[in-house]
Design an enzyme around this catalytic site. Structure first.
Site, PDB file in Angstrom:
ATOM      1  N   GLU A  86      -4.594   2.407  -4.323  1.00  0.00           N
ATOM      2  CA  GLU A  86      -3.127   2.427  -4.226  1.00  0.00           C
ATOM      3  C   GLU A  86      -2.574   1.134  -3.644  1.00  0.00           C
ATOM      4  OE1 GLU A  86      -4.698   4.542  -0.473  1.00  0.00           O
ATOM      5  OE2 GLU A  86      -5.270   4.227  -2.556  1.00  0.00           O
TER       6      GLU A  86
ATOM      7  N   ASP B 175       0.855  -1.186   0.000  1.00  0.00           N
ATOM      8  CA  ASP B 175       0.000   0.000   0.000  1.00  0.00           C
ATOM      9  C   ASP B 175       0.892   1.238   0.000  1.00  0.00           C
ATOM     10  OD1 ASP B 175      -2.933   1.070   0.598  1.00  0.00           O
ATOM     11  OD2 ASP B 175      -1.553   2.210   1.848  1.00  0.00           O
TER      12      ASP B 175
END
Length: 482
Positions: free
Chosen positions: A229, A186
């Site tokens: 993301e 992430d």
């Protein structure tokens, strides 16, 4: 079609008719090769062994009519059109021939005189080839669309659809002896990048992130943009340590990568969660475990690699820290008792005997320095806890008898940070936490903010370590150690 070799199969049991049909098919056509069979059994056998561009079948052979024989031969006639010929021109014969799967029907009288038979053969082959080419083009388009449907348009990595299909097809379960790692990544504080520089800059960061991931992966790895993301990597790994070190190299590559937005350099970091196990057991629960480890990395400060084992340990720490009626030392003992079955020999040595010796040495130094009683106790507790973070360092790394690589040193160097997580979860007071946090700080090269307790623990740790056996060094006697 004139320059392509044409393979024909002629099924005719009358030799005179064979000669007449050959006379219409082969003269002046060197590219035409005709294989003749005399019975339905031979027709079926030959079709199953060889490929033909067209078959010419007499309606009545020994045992079967053409429509019956075509039904039997259907699996081997998919790309081979069949012309049925017959001396009878009755409507029922024609209907049976066409309904049975024949591409065309030619009366035998027409087939044995003039160019009628060859023109029908040529037309049937051309039509079959056009259909075959169209089918191949359609299949290529379908494959291309399927590929595009399984690619992320922004990063060109695979998407969730591709991952789900791999799961359904059991891609990672083919070799039951194999082991795989699942790594969830992430981008840290990605919302701030979007809010500050705009979504176009955020998209650029994601594209650059995908390029870094691809550079660190091999063809057999599965790389997925999981959403937003978040990215997922599935790759072969024989141990947690192997997967952890790979993730650590990726983390360092991202931290040192060149990310730009509007001509300005961006400092981008990532948090990664790692789980590893048998390929036969891989599935969505593995992804959830990696995700859980990744969120531990984010909670503990970001720009970190955490494993499922670390998340499990922190769950135990939280449960023990919430137990009423236990002091800090009792909670430490309870934790080590629960973890003992999963610890290796080197881990047990570091978190038990070594910590106890450091605690005793630190206590003696503090007493000799006439420190207040509360400081002596804080130093002793810090000595007991200073290396407890090594329960999160795999045994195979702790026990290595050689110099560590850069990623290995990065993992090993964080054991004091991991220990701080554990000590805080067990309810250690702030002075003890400070001593644990700073016990590896070189206070002769730093400012005066390093506490006296941390300096005492540092010296006690150095003394005990030098005079203890380690896999990577010989034991030193006390006088030179002092």
């Amino acid at each position: 079609m004139e320059h392509q070799l044409i393979q024909l199969l002629l099924a005719e049991d009358n030799r005179d008719h064979q000669s007449l049909l050959l006379r219409e098919l082969t003269p002046g056509r060197p590219v035409v090769q005709v294989t003749i069979v005399h019975s339905d059994a031979e027709f079926l056998r030959t079709l199953s062994c060889e490929r033909f561009d067209c078959a010419i079948l007499d309606f009545n052979l020994s045992d079967y009519r053409a429509d019956e024989l075509l039904e039997l031969a259907r699996p081997n006639l998919k790309a081979c059109p069949t012309l049925v010929i017959s001396s009878s021109q009755e409507q029922e014969v024609v209907i049976r021939a066409i309904r049975g799967g024949g591409a065309d029907f030619v009366p035998k009288m027409s087939a044995t005189y003039g160019d009628e038979l060859w023109s029908r053969v040529e037309h049937a082959i051309g039509l079959a080839r056009r259909k075959r080419n169209e089918r191949r083009r359609t299949e290529r388009r379908v494959r291309l669309l399927a590929t595009l449907a399984e690619r992320d348009g922004l990063t060109d990595l695979s998407n969730r659809r591709h991952f789900d299909r791999c799961l359904r097809e059991g891609r990672w379960r083919e070799d039951r002896r194999a082991h795989v790692a699942c790594i969830m990544l992430d981008v840290d504080r990605f919302k701030a990048i979007n809010d500050t520089f705009g979504h176009a800059a955020g998209d650029d960061v994601l594209r650059q992130m995908a390029r870094i991931i691809r550079r660190h992966c091999i063809d057999s790895d599965t790389t997925v943009r999981w959403g937003g993301e978040e990215f997922l990597i599935v790759r072969s790994a024989t141990s947690v340590m192997e997967a952890w070190l790979w993730a650590e190299r990726l983390r360092m590559a991202v931290e040192g990568g060149l990310f730009e937005a509007d001509g300005r350099r961006l400092h981008v970091t990532v948090s990664l969660g790692v789980t590893q196990g048998r390929a036969a057991d891989f599935g969505l629960p593995s992804v959830k475990r990696a995700d859980r480890a990744m969120y531990l990395a984010k909670r503990q400060g970001r720009n970190l690699v955490c494993t499922t084992e670390m998340a499990d340990i922190m769950d135990r720490v939280k449960a023990i820290g919430a137990r009423p009626g236990l002091d800090l030392e009792a909670r430490r003992r309870a934790l080590l008792k629960e973890l003992n079955p999963t610890l290796g020999r080197t881990q047990r040595t570091h978190v038990n005997a070594h910590c106890q010796e450091v605690a005793l040495a630190a206590q003696r130094i503090a007493v000799a320095m006439r420190c207040p009683t509360d400081v002596v106790e804080q130093v002793r507790l810090a000595g007991l806890l200073h290396d407890i973070g090594k329960v999160m360092i795999p045994e195979e790394l702790l026990g290595k008898p050689r110099t560590l690589t850069i990623p290995e040193r990065a993992v090993m160097g964080r054991h004091d940070r991991y220990g701080l997580w554990i000590a805080k979860g067990l309810g250690a007071p702030e002075p003890v936490l400070a001593h644990c946090r700073d016990h590896h700080t070189r206070f002769d090269h730093s400012d005066e903010q390093v506490s006296l307790g941390a300096r005492i623990v540092c010296l006690a740790d150095a003394m005990v370590t030098m005079t203890s056996h380690r896999s990577y060094k010989e034991t030193m006697a006390a006088p030179p150690a002092l």
